[in-house]
Design a protein around this motif. Structure first.
Motif, mmCIF file in Angstrom:
data_model
loop_
_atom_site.group_PDB
_atom_site.id
_atom_site.type_symbol
_atom_site.label_atom_id
_atom_site.label_comp_id
_atom_site.label_asym_id
_atom_site.label_seq_id
_atom_site.Cartn_x
_atom_site.Cartn_y
_atom_site.Cartn_z
ATOM 1 N N LYS A 637 0.831 -1.212 0.000
ATOM 2 C CA LYS A 637 0.000 0.000 0.000
ATOM 3 C C LYS A 637 0.859 1.253 0.000
ATOM 4 C CE LYS A 637 -3.201 -1.538 3.147
ATOM 5 N NZ LYS A 637 -4.252 -1.380 4.142
ATOM 6 N N ARG A 638 1.964 1.230 0.758
ATOM 7 C CA ARG A 638 2.871 2.385 0.784
ATOM 8 C C ARG A 638 3.466 2.615 -0.599
ATOM 9 N NH1 ARG A 638 7.190 3.904 3.971
ATOM 10 N NH2 ARG A 638 8.143 1.843 3.841
ATOM 11 N N MET A 639 3.795 1.500 -1.238
ATOM 12 C CA MET A 639 4.338 1.587 -2.591
ATOM 13 C C MET A 639 3.302 2.233 -3.516
ATOM 14 S SD MET A 639 5.614 -1.660 -4.830
ATOM 15 C CE MET A 639 4.338 -2.261 -5.876
ATOM 16 N N TRP A 640 2.083 1.748 -3.415
ATOM 17 C CA TRP A 640 1.002 2.288 -4.248
ATOM 18 C C TRP A 640 0.809 3.784 -3.975
ATOM 19 C CZ3 TRP A 640 -2.378 0.728 -8.084
ATOM 20 C CH2 TRP A 640 -3.458 1.575 -8.317
ATOM 21 N N ASN A 641 0.674 4.107 -2.707
ATOM 22 C CA ASN A 641 0.366 5.489 -2.336
ATOM 23 C C ASN A 641 1.462 6.463 -2.751
ATOM 24 O OD1 ASN A 641 -2.064 4.734 -1.230
ATOM 25 N ND2 ASN A 641 -1.212 4.429 0.826
ATOM 26 N N LEU A 642 2.700 5.982 -2.719
ATOM 27 C CA LEU A 642 3.793 6.861 -3.124
ATOM 28 C C LEU A 642 3.849 7.000 -4.646
ATOM 29 C CD1 LEU A 642 6.271 8.496 -2.198
ATOM 30 C CD2 LEU A 642 7.629 6.423 -2.528
ATOM 31 N N PHE A 643 3.812 5.866 -5.313
ATOM 32 C CA PHE A 643 4.010 5.878 -6.765
ATOM 33 C C PHE A 643 2.826 6.495 -7.517
ATOM 34 C CE2 PHE A 643 7.203 2.063 -6.707
ATOM 35 C CZ PHE A 643 8.056 2.835 -5.940
ATOM 36 N N GLU A 707 9.017 15.354 -9.396
ATOM 37 C CA GLU A 707 9.015 15.850 -10.763
ATOM 38 C C GLU A 707 10.393 15.795 -11.415
ATOM 39 O OE1 GLU A 707 6.819 19.615 -10.794
ATOM 40 O OE2 GLU A 707 5.482 18.604 -9.383
ATOM 41 N N THR A 708 11.328 15.110 -10.740
ATOM 42 C CA THR A 708 12.646 14.993 -11.372
ATOM 43 C C THR A 708 12.706 13.725 -12.215
ATOM 44 O OG1 THR A 708 13.591 13.729 -9.548
ATOM 45 C CG2 THR A 708 13.788 16.131 -9.432
ATOM 46 N N LYS A 709 13.606 13.761 -13.174
ATOM 47 C CA LYS A 709 13.778 12.633 -14.087
ATOM 48 C C LYS A 709 14.291 11.417 -13.312
ATOM 49 C CE LYS A 709 15.968 11.727 -18.568
ATOM 50 N NZ LYS A 709 17.313 11.159 -18.371
ATOM 51 N N ALA A 710 15.226 11.646 -12.425
ATOM 52 C CA ALA A 710 15.835 10.541 -11.685
ATOM 53 C C ALA A 710 14.822 9.822 -10.809
ATOM 54 C CB ALA A 710 16.992 11.037 -10.834
ATOM 55 N N PHE A 711 13.937 10.566 -10.180
ATOM 56 C CA PHE A 711 12.942 9.967 -9.299
ATOM 57 C C PHE A 711 11.989 9.095 -10.112
ATOM 58 C CE2 PHE A 711 9.221 9.659 -6.600
ATOM 59 C CZ PHE A 711 9.764 9.515 -5.340
ATOM 60 N N ARG A 712 11.520 9.655 -11.217
ATOM 61 C CA ARG A 712 10.594 8.905 -12.059
ATOM 62 C C ARG A 712 11.267 7.636 -12.601
ATOM 63 N NH1 ARG A 712 5.782 9.431 -15.116
ATOM 64 N NH2 ARG A 712 5.936 7.995 -16.871
ATOM 65 N N GLU A 713 12.492 7.782 -12.988
ATOM 66 C CA GLU A 713 13.200 6.603 -13.512
ATOM 67 C C GLU A 713 13.424 5.550 -12.436
ATOM 68 O OE1 GLU A 713 16.785 7.541 -15.635
ATOM 69 O OE2 GLU A 713 15.625 8.135 -17.410
ATOM 70 N N SER A 714 13.723 6.016 -11.241
ATOM 71 C CA SER A 714 13.919 5.094 -10.140
ATOM 72 C C SER A 714 12.632 4.321 -9.871
ATOM 73 C CB SER A 714 14.366 5.851 -8.890
ATOM 74 O OG SER A 714 14.858 4.948 -7.923
ATOM 75 N N VAL A 715 11.498 5.032 -9.919
ATOM 76 C CA VAL A 715 10.208 4.394 -9.679
ATOM 77 C C VAL A 715 9.919 3.359 -10.765
ATOM 78 C CG1 VAL A 715 7.714 4.796 -9.651
ATOM 79 C CG2 VAL A 715 9.232 6.278 -8.319
ATOM 80 N N LEU A 716 10.179 3.734 -12.013
ATOM 81 C CA LEU A 716 9.922 2.786 -13.109
ATOM 82 C C LEU A 716 10.833 1.566 -13.024
ATOM 83 C CD1 LEU A 716 9.285 5.246 -16.088
ATOM 84 C CD2 LEU A 716 7.600 3.831 -14.897
ATOM 85 N N THR A 717 12.073 1.794 -12.633
ATOM 86 C CA THR A 717 13.001 0.679 -12.460
ATOM 87 C C THR A 717 12.525 -0.222 -11.327
ATOM 88 O OG1 THR A 717 14.784 2.119 -13.175
ATOM 89 C CG2 THR A 717 15.419 0.067 -12.105
ATOM 90 N N PHE A 718 12.108 0.417 -10.251
ATOM 91 C CA PHE A 718 11.556 -0.301 -9.095
ATOM 92 C C PHE A 718 10.407 -1.199 -9.549
ATOM 93 C CE2 PHE A 718 10.934 -0.098 -4.359
ATOM 94 C CZ PHE A 718 9.759 -0.805 -4.283
ATOM 95 N N VAL A 729 0.068 -5.365 -9.370
ATOM 96 C CA VAL A 729 0.160 -3.958 -8.957
ATOM 97 C C VAL A 729 1.245 -3.245 -9.770
ATOM 98 C CG1 VAL A 729 1.753 -4.390 -7.015
ATOM 99 C CG2 VAL A 729 0.248 -2.415 -6.944
ATOM 100 N N SER A 730 2.279 -3.975 -10.164
ATOM 101 C CA SER A 730 3.335 -3.377 -10.970
ATOM 102 C C SER A 730 2.794 -2.958 -12.332
ATOM 103 C CB SER A 730 4.479 -4.364 -11.192
ATOM 104 O OG SER A 730 4.880 -4.925 -9.981
ATOM 105 N N GLU A 731 2.031 -3.876 -12.927
ATOM 106 C CA GLU A 731 1.459 -3.584 -14.237
ATOM 107 C C GLU A 731 0.502 -2.392 -14.161
ATOM 108 O OE1 GLU A 731 2.175 -4.208 -17.375
ATOM 109 O OE2 GLU A 731 1.081 -6.032 -17.939
ATOM 110 N N GLU A 732 -0.339 -2.386 -13.144
ATOM 111 C CA GLU A 732 -1.330 -1.319 -12.995
ATOM 112 C C GLU A 732 -0.635 0.036 -12.827
ATOM 113 O OE1 GLU A 732 -4.521 -1.335 -13.376
ATOM 114 O OE2 GLU A 732 -5.117 0.586 -12.486
ATOM 115 N N LEU A 733 0.338 0.086 -11.932
ATOM 116 C CA LEU A 733 1.023 1.359 -11.685
ATOM 117 C C LEU A 733 1.794 1.816 -12.930
ATOM 118 C CD1 LEU A 733 2.298 0.895 -8.031
ATOM 119 C CD2 LEU A 733 0.845 2.755 -8.846
ATOM 120 N N TYR A 734 2.368 0.853 -13.608
ATOM 121 C CA TYR A 734 3.139 1.148 -14.818
ATOM 122 C C TYR A 734 2.268 1.886 -15.835
ATOM 123 C CZ TYR A 734 6.704 0.069 -18.387
ATOM 124 O OH TYR A 734 7.690 0.131 -19.333
#
Length: 819
Positions: A637-643, A707-718, A729-734
């Motif tokens: 849930k924390r992952m969801w709420n953050l991402f 809103e930084t590129k690095a943060f977004r990329e880190s999330v997508l890599t995660f 949940v990975s597919e949905e968030l993606y």
RNA sequence: GCGGGAGUGGCGGAACGGCAGACGCGCUGGAUUCAGGUUCCAGUAGGGCGACCUGUGAGGGUUCAAAUCCCUCCUCCCGCACCA
């Protein structure tokens, strides 16, 4: 759109999407490297999938998904070990045909497997009870028959009075039926056997070439029980002077000159012939008693060694000495020759026996070759021979060679190898199994059903109530039984026993390579491409059952030229059990059973998956914990709420912290990849938690990092990296983050490796004890680090003489000052 | 008896020659809330006011350095067991 985490909203949708787009299809002969990952297929019981299955299937699925992202052509199939007694027992109780209940149960299993998000290639699914499958199970029976590896024998066999069928030795656990726990009894019946003993040496040898847990290998070695020794023929002299050959088996022929008596098993056929008239009554009484207590007490190791003197003697062929013959129930008739030579000085049991019956103790081995006066206990180690005529002075191992040679040349003995393993009894007196494709002709005996007539179909209309007689329910169906001999056309009867379910499961892993072939069990080229299985995951309870039988089948097929490998499973992993919250084995009677359907209803499939991975190392038992799964659910849930906060956010201005984020991302790629490779799924989930904690913290400190590129990329890599573990949940968030295509078709991230840490923390030890930690530039040499160390207060107050000190220095890691 | 494996906080477990206790649970305190739950923040091996000391089943050893390697022993789990 919904901002709350609500797995019900998307789990089913995504599974359908994956299936429709054939994401999990294994492609025959693809140019990609292949990877065959297999889980032990389930028995489709009425109670459905349990968390024990999850412990196997979820990690396997995670690994399969990871391998696909690594660019492998992955074969990850599933099927059902569908023949078996419970279906039949259920049928008897509820009046439902086993076929009906089995296929209904399979539907339920399939639903549950999909609900868990398991990425099987559904085009390859089958059940062993499908005629298209068991046709080939029958075909393999005939292959074994034609190769002289299947035969019938009438003898005493283990019979389970509850299941009302005979069982193979491997299927008796502590004197009880492996399936129902009922104590088994001996029953004399004519049964079908597979000559697995003929493969004993090959089965032993192959173990050295496979990557399996030591425990399983040692259990198989133990079970095969190879022992090298010699058979020596003593001459038993009857009361009237008649001489009888009385062979004994020993691994310690080097102690032959220490023989002071002979002991034979109560069942030995020569017992009465070697009993003097005045001893007959006593011996008879002893045998009667011994046979009565047979199965239970005789199994005990602690029991005192009893026996009676028969009044007769035997001649030791090496010395021509006469030694008394005893009947003793510590001698096991079914092992060796049922007779043993008694060497009290060098065998503990013989020592006890000799003490009790006042038999001489003759020392013939000593540690150093010097004479030994008295013995307090048996000296069972190897040593140097004494009092052994021309062989004195030899070391035990050399003496064994020479004595065996001598016996062979003199014609009273030979070197032999004995095995504990017995042939595999495969006939079962039950209905719901693969028929044995044999026709019994009064003239030609057992004749295999012609290949073109296979399969011998199980008739539907049968009263499948099992009987106590040792006869299969099929015997009551005249339409099935009565047939004609394929050779001469005379009226004949079909074999009515069915095959052990383990026969069905001994080759299923081959069928997945070519599941719909109706011309052959499989296509050789497809087998060549897919097999052997690269990774097999399953429970340790099959150590000497399924895993031994499968190896046997594979070796037979190899010898028959059907396949070009002789070990089916390259690497084997045993998953641990999931125990109840009370640390006890889950069982209905204890009321500690956890049902995956309920868990998914409450938390969603991803939470269950992540929790199963997190619960502990794959191969150890772990108790279920409601608090534990809550914790993992919190993480999801924390992952969801953050991402989800990145939804509809675009890239803003650059920030200095981005470098730190990129560094963390790179570190995690390296760490998590290593953890998956080593099947350390529990610490893999911890790493994701650490990573999330990091992202969560920097986000709280400055929400603009989102809103930084690095943060977004880190999330997508995660998300990409956790996708194999939590696919929904990975597919949905993606997709919510605006990405397209399935996340599961993305490449597994590789570390960029371009960012090196500028500063590293160095451990400062003094005499091996931690005293300080200092920040230094990465790559600093000893001198630079030392300058900084000298400035440290914590070190300064220790008053070290730096000139006299010795330094141990590990770059970027540690300095140890030895003063 | 033989073979295989394991002993680390209150719990599940990390680390597997180089910071013992990652991560999670639980617990304590605080914030939010009418309240309970949720969520968030801080703390959490033991001892000491402290600088520090002690700690990975027990004892010994190797090493600059040991939970980790070696030896002896103890306990627990699994398998085999009168196999000659």
């Amino acid at each position: 759109m919904e901002k709350e985490y609500n797995p019900k909203e998307f789990e089913e949708k995504w599974y359908k999407y994956w299936e429709e787009n054939k994401l999990f299809k294994a492609e025959d002969f693809s140019k990609k490297p292949k990877f065959y990952i297999l889980v032990m297929f389930p028995y489709p019981s009425g109670s459905g999938l349990h968390v024990g299955h999850c412990r196997n299937y979820i990690p396997a699925d995670t690994y399969a998904r990871y391998k696909r992202m690594q660019g492998f052509n992955v074969l990850h199939p599933i099927g059902y070990d569908a023949f078996g007694l419970p279906a039949e027992n259920y049928a008897i109780e509820h009046g439902v045909h086993p076929k009906e209940s089995t296929y209904k149960n399979i539907e339920n299993f399939r639903r549950q497997l999909k609900m868990l998000g398991l990425s099987y290639d559904w085009d390859r699914e089958f059940a062993t009870s499908d005629p298209e499958y068991y046709k080939w199970t029958e075909w393999f029976f005939e292959l074994l028959f034609k190769r002289g590896l299947a035969y019938q024998d009438r003898s005493f066999q283990w019979w389970c009075p509850h299941c009302k069928t005979v069982l193979a030795n491997e299927q008796i656990i502590d004197g009880k039926c492996w399936r129902c726990g009922t104590p088994v009894v001996k029953k004399e019946l004519k049964e079908w056997f597979f000559r697995i003993t003929q493969y004993a040496d090959k089965l032993l040898e192959g173990l050295d070439r496979i990557d399996w847990p030591e425990r399983i290998k040692s259990m198989q070695k133990n079970w095969i029980g190879r022992s090298e020794g010699a058979e020596i023929i003593f001459k038993g002299i009857g009361p009237d002077g008649t001489e009888y050959d009385l062979p004994v088996f020993t691994t310690r022929i080097d102690t032959i000159f220490g023989v002071t008596f002979l002991a034979i098993a109560p069942e030995h056929p020569l017992v009465m012939k070697l009993t003097r008239e005045d001893k007959v009554e006593e011996v008879k009484k002893y045998i009667e008693e011994a046979l009565r207590k047979f199965e239970t007490e005789r199994l005990s190791t602690e029991k005192e060694k009893t026996g009676v003197f028969t009044g007769c003697f035997a001649r030791n062929p090496f010395t021509n000495e006469l030694v008394p013959i005893y009947v003793g129930d510590y001698v096991v008739y079914s092992y060796g020759t049922g007779a043993v030579m008694g060497v009290p000085a060098h065998d503990e049991r013989d020592f006890q026996f000799a003490k009790k019956h006042n038999l001489p103790i003759k020392v013939v081995i000593s540690k150093d070759g010097n004479p030994v006066e008295t013995l307090e206990e048996a000296f069972t180690e190897d040593g140097i021979l004494i009092n052994s005529n021309g062989f004195s002075g030899l070391k035990s191992d050399e003496a064994r060679k020479q004595l065996t040679k001598y016996a062979e040349e003199s014609g009273f003995g030979k070197g032999v190898v004995r095995y504990k393993i017995r042939d595999w009894l495969i006939s079962r007196q039950r209905y719901w199994g693969a028929p044995i494709p044999i026709i019994h002709c009064p003239e030609h005996g057992a004749v295999p059903v012609p290949e073109e007539e296979l399969p011998v179909l199980l008739p539907d209309e049968v009263d499948f109530t099992p009987r106590d007689t040792g006869e299969s329910p099929l015997a009551n169906n005249p339409d099935f039984v009565n047939t004609t001999c394929p050779l001469c056309g005379k009226p004949s009867k079909r074999e009515t026993d069915t095959q052990d379910g383990f026969a069905c499961s001994s080759w299923y892993f081959l069928r997945y390579a070519d599941p719909h072939n109706d011309k052959a069990p499989f296509d050789k080229e497809k087998i060549k491409y897919w097999l052997p299985v690269d990774l097999y995951i399953g429970g340790a309870e099959h150590a000497v059952m399924h895993l031994l039988y499968s190896r046997f089948y594979t070796k037979v097929m190899y010898d028959a030229g059907l396949i070009d490998f002789d070990e089916p499973f390259k690497k084997l992993l045993n998953q641990g059990m999931i125990l109840g919250a009370d640390h006890q084995k889950m069982s209905k009677s204890r009321g500690n059973v956890v049902n995956p359907d309920d868990v998914i209803k409450e938390y969603g499939a991803d939470t269950l998956r992540a929790y199963i991975l997190f619960i502990g190392p794959l191969d150890t038992d772990a108790p279920w914990s409601t608090e534990g799964i809550n914790g993992v659910n919190r993480f999801i849930k924390r992952m969801w709420n953050l991402f989800i906060q990145l939804e509809n956010k675009s890239i803003g201005k650059e920030k200095p912290i981005e470098k730190e984020i990129e560094l963390m991302t790179d570190k995690m790629i390296v760490k998590i990849t290593e953890q998956v490779e080593k099947f350390k799924f529990n610490t893999m989930i911890s790493s994701f938690m650490e990573w999330l904690n990091f992202l969560s913290k920097i986000m709280q400190e400055d929400p603009e990092v989102m809103e930084t590129k690095a943060f977004r990329e880190s999330v997508l890599t995660f998300l990409t990296m956790i996708a194999p573990a939590t696919p929904f949940v990975s597919e949905e968030l993606y997709h919510r983050l605006g990405e397209t295509g399935s996340i599961h078709t993305k490449e597994w991230p590789k570390p960029k490796g371009i960012y090196k840490e500028e500063y590293v923390t160095i451990i400062v030890q003094v005499n091996g004890k931690l005293r300080d930690k200092i920040e230094v530039e990465a790559g600093s040499e000893l001198e630079d680090v030392l300058d900084l160390v000298k400035k440290s207060d914590k070190i300064a107050r220790l008053g070290i003489d730096f000139d006299k000190a010795k330094y141990i220095f590990v770059k970027d890691k540690l300095i140890n000052i030895v003063a």
